[in-house]
Scaffold this motif. Structure first.
Motif, mmCIF file in Angstrom:
data_model
loop_
_atom_site.group_PDB
_atom_site.id
_atom_site.type_symbol
_atom_site.label_atom_id
_atom_site.label_comp_id
_atom_site.label_asym_id
_atom_site.label_seq_id
_atom_site.Cartn_x
_atom_site.Cartn_y
_atom_site.Cartn_z
ATOM 1 N N ALA A 122 0.840 -1.195 0.000
ATOM 2 C CA ALA A 122 0.000 0.000 0.000
ATOM 3 C C ALA A 122 0.872 1.240 0.000
ATOM 4 O O ALA A 122 0.622 2.207 -0.734
ATOM 5 C CB ALA A 122 -0.935 -0.008 1.201
ATOM 6 N N ALA A 123 1.945 1.211 0.797
ATOM 7 C CA ALA A 123 2.833 2.368 0.899
ATOM 8 C C ALA A 123 3.492 2.674 -0.438
ATOM 9 O O ALA A 123 3.717 3.839 -0.788
ATOM 10 C CB ALA A 123 3.886 2.123 1.978
ATOM 11 N N SER A 124 3.802 1.643 -1.224
ATOM 12 C CA SER A 124 4.464 1.900 -2.506
ATOM 13 C C SER A 124 3.468 2.050 -3.660
ATOM 14 O O SER A 124 3.853 2.069 -4.823
ATOM 15 C CB SER A 124 5.488 0.790 -2.794
ATOM 16 O OG SER A 124 4.924 -0.468 -2.541
ATOM 17 N N GLY A 125 2.175 2.119 -3.323
ATOM 18 C CA GLY A 125 1.181 2.370 -4.371
ATOM 19 C C GLY A 125 0.912 1.171 -5.270
ATOM 20 O O GLY A 125 0.307 1.294 -6.336
ATOM 21 N N LEU A 126 1.364 -0.009 -4.836
ATOM 22 C CA LEU A 126 1.188 -1.204 -5.664
ATOM 23 C C LEU A 126 -0.099 -1.928 -5.327
ATOM 24 O O LEU A 126 -0.735 -2.529 -6.181
ATOM 25 C CB LEU A 126 2.371 -2.172 -5.448
ATOM 26 C CG LEU A 126 3.751 -1.619 -5.739
ATOM 27 C CD1 LEU A 126 4.822 -2.617 -5.291
ATOM 28 C CD2 LEU A 126 3.884 -1.355 -7.231
ATOM 29 N N GLY A 127 -0.447 -1.896 -4.056
ATOM 30 C CA GLY A 127 -1.613 -2.662 -3.615
ATOM 31 C C GLY A 127 -2.479 -1.858 -2.677
ATOM 32 O O GLY A 127 -2.231 -0.675 -2.440
ATOM 33 N N ALA A 128 -3.506 -2.516 -2.159
ATOM 34 C CA ALA A 128 -4.441 -1.827 -1.268
ATOM 35 C C ALA A 128 -4.244 -2.319 0.155
ATOM 36 O O ALA A 128 -3.970 -3.497 0.372
ATOM 37 C CB ALA A 128 -5.868 -2.116 -1.712
ATOM 38 N N ASP A 129 -4.390 -1.418 1.121
ATOM 39 C CA ASP A 129 -4.344 -1.834 2.519
ATOM 40 C C ASP A 129 -5.768 -2.260 2.900
ATOM 41 O O ASP A 129 -6.699 -1.460 2.778
ATOM 42 C CB ASP A 129 -3.853 -0.678 3.397
ATOM 43 C CG ASP A 129 -3.375 -1.185 4.761
ATOM 44 O OD1 ASP A 129 -3.105 -2.404 4.876
ATOM 45 O OD2 ASP A 129 -3.275 -0.371 5.701
ATOM 46 N N PRO A 130 -5.931 -3.503 3.350
ATOM 47 C CA PRO A 130 -7.293 -4.037 3.550
ATOM 48 C C PRO A 130 -8.235 -3.163 4.388
ATOM 49 O O PRO A 130 -9.412 -3.044 4.015
ATOM 50 C CB PRO A 130 -7.046 -5.392 4.215
ATOM 51 C CG PRO A 130 -5.688 -5.791 3.737
ATOM 52 C CD PRO A 130 -4.906 -4.523 3.599
ATOM 53 N N PRO A 131 -7.768 -2.539 5.488
ATOM 54 C CA PRO A 131 -8.727 -1.736 6.255
ATOM 55 C C PRO A 131 -9.373 -0.622 5.423
ATOM 56 O O PRO A 131 -10.514 -0.228 5.681
ATOM 57 C CB PRO A 131 -7.876 -1.140 7.383
ATOM 58 C CG PRO A 131 -6.728 -2.085 7.522
ATOM 59 C CD PRO A 131 -6.451 -2.596 6.144
#
Ligand SMILES: [Fe+2]
Ligand SMILES: [Fe+2]
Lengths: 270, 318
Positions: free
Chosen positions: A198-207
């Motif tokens: 999430a921090a690197s803009g690649l994926g989503a943070d589930p919350p």
């Protein structure tokens, strides 16, 4: 930044991305498998067609994601694992899917409940991932989100039909939701891998996916005349669950069946 | 009361349409016997499609690669779709799907006996695709020219998909035949088991077939059982050679004189036994169907109840 630091940052990034992609691939693979178990067992022919359709979409997603996870891993380790290596040659504790998708098809309402909760999650997830900084993942998600929109409609339609239909169907739907609900917390639990992508803009943070999921699921439950289950989340040993390779007892049987033939002929091509 | 003169005129017009190779459509007058024959045949065909999902569905969860798994799920899904087209075609003759399913579940209508054999190895998925879908195509291509329009049109769609199925089955066997020793043995053993039952799919020899003559006169059936069986054998012999597998028929031999392959006689006693319900899976297949249907009853009922409630709510709101 020195070159070496750059290298280790990108290695960490790739490691997280590989682990993340594997989680998504395992989710789709196992969800597809549970639906595939229902071939020729649907309540009517139209459902045999629809459930197979959804199972096929999910299998297609799983294959793209596992293939990509394998190639990311190869960059790190120099060893390539194909989609089949990953699906058939890993043991239970190496699977990183959420436990929700493992839940058995106890009756049609259980299948619908699992699909409702899971496809609503996948919808938010793929919507977010379509904007991923990783082009491959964005491409897979952009295609998959259209498929999952249909899966979500299909499950919503049945949730409403069963919830509103007869006394029996409403009771069964409520029982199925209550059984599946404790496994939804895991969908929205973060950890180092999720936070990193999430921090690197690649994926989503589930919350971050939870608010939209809540709104959607609450809307369907309201239309179905069903209450949101008031059951606490399942807690794993030491807080561990599917993402850490700790699964439900039913999952071992699923893998035994799925992997048996492939493993009986080591190295064979099919 | 119907005017007998009118019926005679109807019959003359029907006969003329059949002679002229025209299509009979649902709104056209047709003799009761023609309607009954078609209902029986289309229902049996529809039932075969949905019972046929079981032997192959048996391997979906164990498919040995994700690619094969996807192809197999899609195939079993196609068969459900074929069932849907065919039940719709039967509906145009005035019988609903529910009624036909009840007749199937009560054992009062048949399905193809081939599905009463078990799929015990992965190679059986290949053999069914190659031989069983292959025999189905041989039977069904002429049905695309059947005199009853809705049935003929359903067959056009179905035949396209069946030919995919046959190619995929061939491909499974082709891969196994070029694989490890164990895979090769698996492929040969499977073809050995499915060859004779697939020849039986064309029905009893012409000398003993009861329904053929009238169906031929009505342009429902175009070729006799034995003619179709011969076509099928002529098709699969070179394909078996390409696979590198043998067919378990010592009488198989090219006849230059006939321009066809000679082949042996299937065990018609076994055929009659399976037809009577004594095959390896007759009970199991029906039981599976009944169970799925009964377990789905509360779901179908809920869908009906919800639809009724929605209509009532809409009326109340209007
Ligand atoms: Fe078919
Ligand atoms: Fe087929």
């Amino acid at each position: 930044m020195s070159g070496r630091e750059n290298g280790s940052v990108s290695a960490e990034r790739d490691t997280a991305l590989a682990a993340y992609t594997l989680r998504l691939g395992d989710d789709a693979l196992v969800a597809s498998h549970r639906l595939a178990e229902l071939a020729a067992r649907g309540p009517q022919l139209e459902e045999d067609v629809a459930l197979a359709n959804i199972s096929l979409d999910l299998l297609g997603q799983a294959r793209s994601l596992l293939t990509y996870a394998g190639s990311l891993e190869e960059r790190l380790t120099g060893v390539l694992r194909t989609e089949d290596d990953l699906a058939y040659l890993r043991d239970e504790d190496q699977f990183a899917n959420c436990r929700l998708v493992e839940l058995p098809n106890t009756d049609f309402a259980y299948t619908v409940a699992r699909q409702l909760l899971f496809s609503a999650y996948q919808f938010e997830l793929y919507t977010a991932l379509a904007g991923s900084a990783d082009e491959t993942l964005a491409g897979i998600a952009g295609k998959a989100v259209k498929e999952v929109a249909y899966h979500r409609d299909h499950a919503s339609g049945w949730t409403v039909r069963l919830g509103d239909g007869t006394e029996e169907s409403s009771e069964r739907m409520a029982a199925a939701l209550e059984a599946a609900w404790p496994y939804t917390a895991e969908l929205f639990t973060s950890d180092a891998v999720f936070r990193s992508v999430a921090a690197s803009g690649l994926g989503a943070d589930p919350p971050d996916l939870r608010p939209a999921w809540d709104v959607f699921v609450d809307g369907v439950l309201a239309e179905a005349g069903l209450a949101r289950p008031e059951v606490p989340p399942i807690t794993g040993p030491a807080g561990m669950g599917g993402r850490q390779g700790v699964h439900t007892e039913a999952f071992g049987y699923l893998l035994a069946e799925m992997q048996h033939l492939h493993r009986s002929h080591p190295g064979a091509a099919w | 009361m119907t005017d007998p003169g009118t019926d005679e005129a109807h019959q003359r017009r029907f006969d003329a349409m059949i002679t002229a190779e025209e299509r009979i459509e649902p709104r056209d007058w047709m003799p009761d016997a023609y309607r009954r024959t078609l209902i029986r045949q289309i229902a049996q065909h529809a039932h075969s499609e949905i019972i046929g999902m079981q032997p192959e569905g048996n391997w979906i969860t164990r498919a040995p690669s994700l690619r094969r798994k996807a192809v197999l799920i899609a195939k079993v899904q196609d068969e459900a779709g074929h069932g849907l087209y065919l039940y719709s075609a039967a509906e145009t003759l005035g019988v609903g799907r529910d009624e036909l399913l009840d007749l199937l579940h009560q054992g009062r209508q048949r399905y193809s006996s081939i599905f009463n054999y078990p799929t015990v190895t992965w190679a059986d998925v290949g053999a069914i695709g190659w031989l069983v879908d292959g025999a189905a195509i041989t039977n069904q291509v002429p049905l695309c020219r059947c005199s009853y329009g809705p049935y003929a049109r359903a067959m056009v769609r179905i035949c396209k998909e069946e030919s995919f199925h046959q190619r995929q089955g061939f491909d499974i066997l082709y891969t196994l035949a070029r694989g490890t020793d164990a895979q090769r043995r698996m492929a040969q053993e499977s073809v050995d088991r499915w060859y004779w039952p697939s020849l039986m799919m064309f029905g009893p020899p012409d000398s003993e077939s009861t329904h053929s003559e009238q169906s031929m006169a009505w342009n429902i059936k175009r070729f006799s059982n034995d003619e179709l069986r011969q076509r099928f054998v002529d098709m699969i012999v070179p394909q078996a050679e390409a696979l590198g597998l043998t067919l378990p028929d010592p009488a198989l031999k090219w006849s230059a004189e006939r321009g066809h392959y000679d082949f042996g006689t299937p065990d018609w006693d076994e055929f009659m036994q399976v037809l009577k319900g004594n095959g390896p899976c007759n009970r199991q297949r029906l039981e599976h169907r009944r169970t799925a249907h009964e377990e789905g009853a509360w779901v179908r009922e809920a869908a009906r109840a919800h639809a009724a409630k929605s209509r009532a709510r809409q009326r109340a709101a209007a």
